[in-house]
Design a protein around this motif. Structure first.
Motif, PDB file in Angstrom:
ATOM      1  N   SER A 149     -11.607   1.965  -0.369  1.00 39.30           N
ATOM      2  CA  SER A 149     -11.407   1.753   1.065  1.00 39.30           C
ATOM      3  C   SER A 149     -11.703   3.042   1.834  1.00 39.30           C
ATOM      4  CB  SER A 149      -9.974   1.326   1.356  1.00 39.30           C
ATOM      5  OG  SER A 149      -9.104   2.402   1.127  1.00 39.30           O
TER       6      SER A 149
ATOM      7  N   PRO B  20      -6.593  -9.576   7.669  1.00 38.63           N
ATOM      8  CA  PRO B  20      -5.422  -9.034   6.972  1.00 38.63           C
ATOM      9  C   PRO B  20      -4.175  -9.907   7.169  1.00 38.63           C
ATOM     10  CG  PRO B  20      -5.856  -7.767   8.959  1.00 38.63           C
ATOM     11  CD  PRO B  20      -6.985  -8.757   8.827  1.00 38.63           C
TER      12      PRO B  20
ATOM     13  N   GLY C 145      -6.550  -3.571  10.978  1.00 38.14           N
ATOM     14  CA  GLY C 145      -6.596  -3.822   9.548  1.00 38.14           C
ATOM     15  C   GLY C 145      -5.233  -4.120   8.955  1.00 38.14           C
TER      16      GLY C 145
ATOM     17  N   GLY D  68     -15.557  -5.817   6.284  1.00 35.41           N
ATOM     18  CA  GLY D  68     -14.242  -5.632   6.889  1.00 35.41           C
ATOM     19  C   GLY D  68     -13.784  -6.881   7.608  1.00 35.41           C
TER      20      GLY D  68
ATOM     21  N   ALA E 141      -9.969   4.295   4.142  1.00 44.05           N
ATOM     22  CA  ALA E 141      -8.733   5.076   4.273  1.00 44.05           C
ATOM     23  C   ALA E 141      -8.524   5.970   3.063  1.00 44.05           C
ATOM     24  CB  ALA E 141      -7.542   4.140   4.428  1.00 44.05           C
ATOM     25  N   GLU E 142      -8.659   5.359   1.897  1.00 49.71           N
ATOM     26  CA  GLU E 142      -8.399   6.090   0.669  1.00 49.71           C
ATOM     27  C   GLU E 142      -9.420   7.202   0.467  1.00 49.71           C
ATOM     28  OE1 GLU E 142      -6.768   4.489  -3.595  1.00 49.71           O
ATOM     29  OE2 GLU E 142      -7.868   3.186  -2.259  1.00 49.71           O
TER      30      GLU E 142
ATOM     31  N   TYR F 280      -1.947  -0.978   1.294  1.00 46.85           N
ATOM     32  CA  TYR F 280      -1.918   0.401   1.768  1.00 46.85           C
ATOM     33  C   TYR F 280      -0.779   0.578   2.742  1.00 46.85           C
ATOM     34  CZ  TYR F 280      -6.594   0.906  -0.180  1.00 46.85           C
ATOM     35  OH  TYR F 280      -7.654   0.954  -1.025  1.00 46.85           O
TER      36      TYR F 280
ATOM     37  N   HIS G 110      -9.531  -0.484   6.134  1.00 48.16           N
ATOM     38  CA  HIS G 110      -9.656  -1.199   4.869  1.00 48.16           C
ATOM     39  C   HIS G 110     -11.101  -1.578   4.556  1.00 48.16           C
ATOM     40  CE1 HIS G 110      -9.427  -4.252   7.932  1.00 48.16           C
ATOM     41  NE2 HIS G 110      -9.822  -5.176   7.079  1.00 48.16           N
ATOM     42  N   THR G 111     -12.046  -1.112   5.356  1.00 47.02           N
ATOM     43  CA  THR G 111     -13.451  -1.352   5.037  1.00 47.02           C
ATOM     44  C   THR G 111     -13.775  -0.735   3.670  1.00 47.02           C
ATOM     45  OG1 THR G 111     -14.117  -1.344   7.362  1.00 47.02           O
ATOM     46  CG2 THR G 111     -15.835  -0.869   5.740  1.00 47.02           C
ATOM     47  N   LEU G 112     -14.399  -1.512   2.804  1.00 48.36           N
ATOM     48  CA  LEU G 112     -14.709  -1.008   1.468  1.00 48.36           C
ATOM     49  C   LEU G 112     -16.055  -0.280   1.458  1.00 48.36           C
ATOM     50  CD1 LEU G 112     -13.475  -3.876  -0.878  1.00 48.36           C
ATOM     51  CD2 LEU G 112     -12.440  -1.627  -0.477  1.00 48.36           C
TER      52      LEU G 112
ATOM     53  N   ARG H 234      -0.150   3.849  -1.509  1.00 46.32           N
ATOM     54  CA  ARG H 234      -0.863   2.685  -2.040  1.00 46.32           C
ATOM     55  C   ARG H 234       0.009   1.972  -3.072  1.00 46.32           C
ATOM     56  NH1 ARG H 234      -5.769   4.415  -5.407  1.00 46.32           N
ATOM     57  NH2 ARG H 234      -4.205   4.452  -7.027  1.00 46.32           N
TER      58      ARG H 234
ATOM     59  N   SER I  37      -1.559  -5.835   8.015  1.00 47.25           N
ATOM     60  CA  SER I  37      -0.912  -7.117   7.773  1.00 47.25           C
ATOM     61  C   SER I  37       0.380  -7.238   8.553  1.00 47.25           C
ATOM     62  CB  SER I  37      -0.609  -7.278   6.280  1.00 47.25           C
ATOM     63  OG  SER I  37      -1.811  -7.397   5.560  1.00 47.25           O
TER      64      SER I  37
END
Ligand SMILES: Nc1nc2c(ncn2[C@@H]2O[C@H](COP(=O)(O)OP(=O)(O)O)[C@@H](O)[C@H]2O)c(=O)[nH]1
Ligand SMILES: [Mg+2]
Lengths: 186, 120
Positions: free
Chosen positions: B66, B103, A86, B99, B68-69, A66, B32-34, A56, A88
């Motif tokens: 997120s 991006p 998701g 989401g 992922a995190e 990320y 990346h969905t929060l 990150r 970039s």
């Protein structure tokens, strides 16, 4: 996304630039029963286990980048599709001494994924056995795909490779929006 | 939360057996969905199996975070976390962002570039 074959420097690159200790976990990316030759243990396991690097970078108070370092056989792998949705941009790392280990990743981004990508040759020990343009030819990279070199151990070098990658994605996005007034960005 | 009732929370096995073998969620949950916990409720946490409780508590502690995190932080497979969080969301315990943010939006990419230039 940071992709490429085994040993090209994905883990090193993500660690160099991530502000958190990169999470390299075996069970994070398990998927039910998909045959993946390079990873199968031959024991008839029903879960495929893949080590995956996660890093990150907080760029602004409201902007986080990320990094997903993902091993090289993406095809047939639904979770890659999710990552791409998701993402970039994608950076494919390559080892000039074993370029073929990164072919599957390049194939994937070129043919199967709708995501701009760039390629960076990891300068192991500062030795590049071939000039970059020879490497471009060997990879059969289209001219519009950026090709650069990187020292995966250096934070600023990895940052520059990411700038090349994200810059390419930005140019593609601008082209897509400017080239099609109906807003047909894919 | 139908699957929660039928499972023995002490049983740890292959990851996907924990969510009844499911891998799909009603709507796509991207990396990346929060995940946001508007109102943490300890009594809800107490009823959850360990992995769901872990996700719920960690999400509450660093909300929003997120997907992922969160899954990496909890060392819970992304696909499993996705199904569990989808159920927690259906039960109203967590909020999932749309989401929908692109991006590859040019403004977002431009800001990412500016940020990276400071590191180069
Ligand atoms: N000398 C040198 N070694 C590197 C460099 N990048 C990676 N390595 C080493 O090469 C090996 C494979 O790198 P790793 O990041 O684990 O590759 P991965 O499989 O793509 O994640 C490790 O032993 C690294 O320490 C580099 O730029 N220079
Ligand atoms: Mg690695």
């Amino acid at each position: 996304m940071v992709a490429g074959g085994l040993g090209v420097g994905k883990t090193t690159a993500v660690q160099s630039i991530s502000e958190i200790a990169t999470i390299n976990t075996d069970n994070w990316m398990t998927e039910p029963g998909r045959p993946l030759d390079a990873l199968a243990d031959g024991q008839g396991k029903t879960t495929t286990t893949v080590a995956m690097d996660f890093g990150r970078i907080t760029l602004e108070s409201d902007l986080v980048l990320y990094l997903f370092g993902t091993p090289g056989q993406p095809r047939f792998w639904t979770i890659w599709e999710d990552l791409c949705r998701g993402a970039s941009a994608a950076l494919v790392l390559a080892d000039a001494r074993r370029l073929e280990t990164s072919f599957p990743a390049i194939d994937y981004f070129e043919r199967d994924a709708d995501i701009p990508f760039a390629v960076a040759v990891n300068r192991f020990d500062d030795v590049l056995p071939h000039p970059v343009e020879r490497i471009r030819a060997a990879l059969e990279l289209p001219e519009h795909v950026p090709l650069t070199t990187v020292d995966a151990r250096s934070r600023s070098s990895v940052a520059r490779a990411l700038i090349t990658t994200v810059g390419h994605s930005l140019r593609q996005a601008v082209l897509a929006s400017g080239g099609d007034a109906s807003g047909g960005g894919r | 939360m139908t699957w929660l009732a039928g499972l023995d929370p002490t049983r740890w096995g292959r990851p996907y057996t924990r969510v009844g073998g499911r891998i799909r969620t009603p709507r796509p949950l991207l990396v990346h969905t929060l995940v946001h916990v508007p109102h943490y409720d300890a009594s809800v946490a107490a009823t959850l199996p360990p992995w769901a409780r872990t996700l719920y508590q960690r999400a509450a502690a660093s909300s929003p975070v997120s997907l992922a995190e969160l899954s990496a932080d909890c060392a819970i497979a992304l696909g499993v976390a996705r199904v569990v969080l989808s159920d927690l969301s259906a039960a109203g315990h967590v909020h999932l962002g749309s989401g929908a943010q692109d991006p590859r939006d040019t403004v977002v990419l431009g800001r990412v570039l500016d940020g990276l230039r400071k590191l180069a």
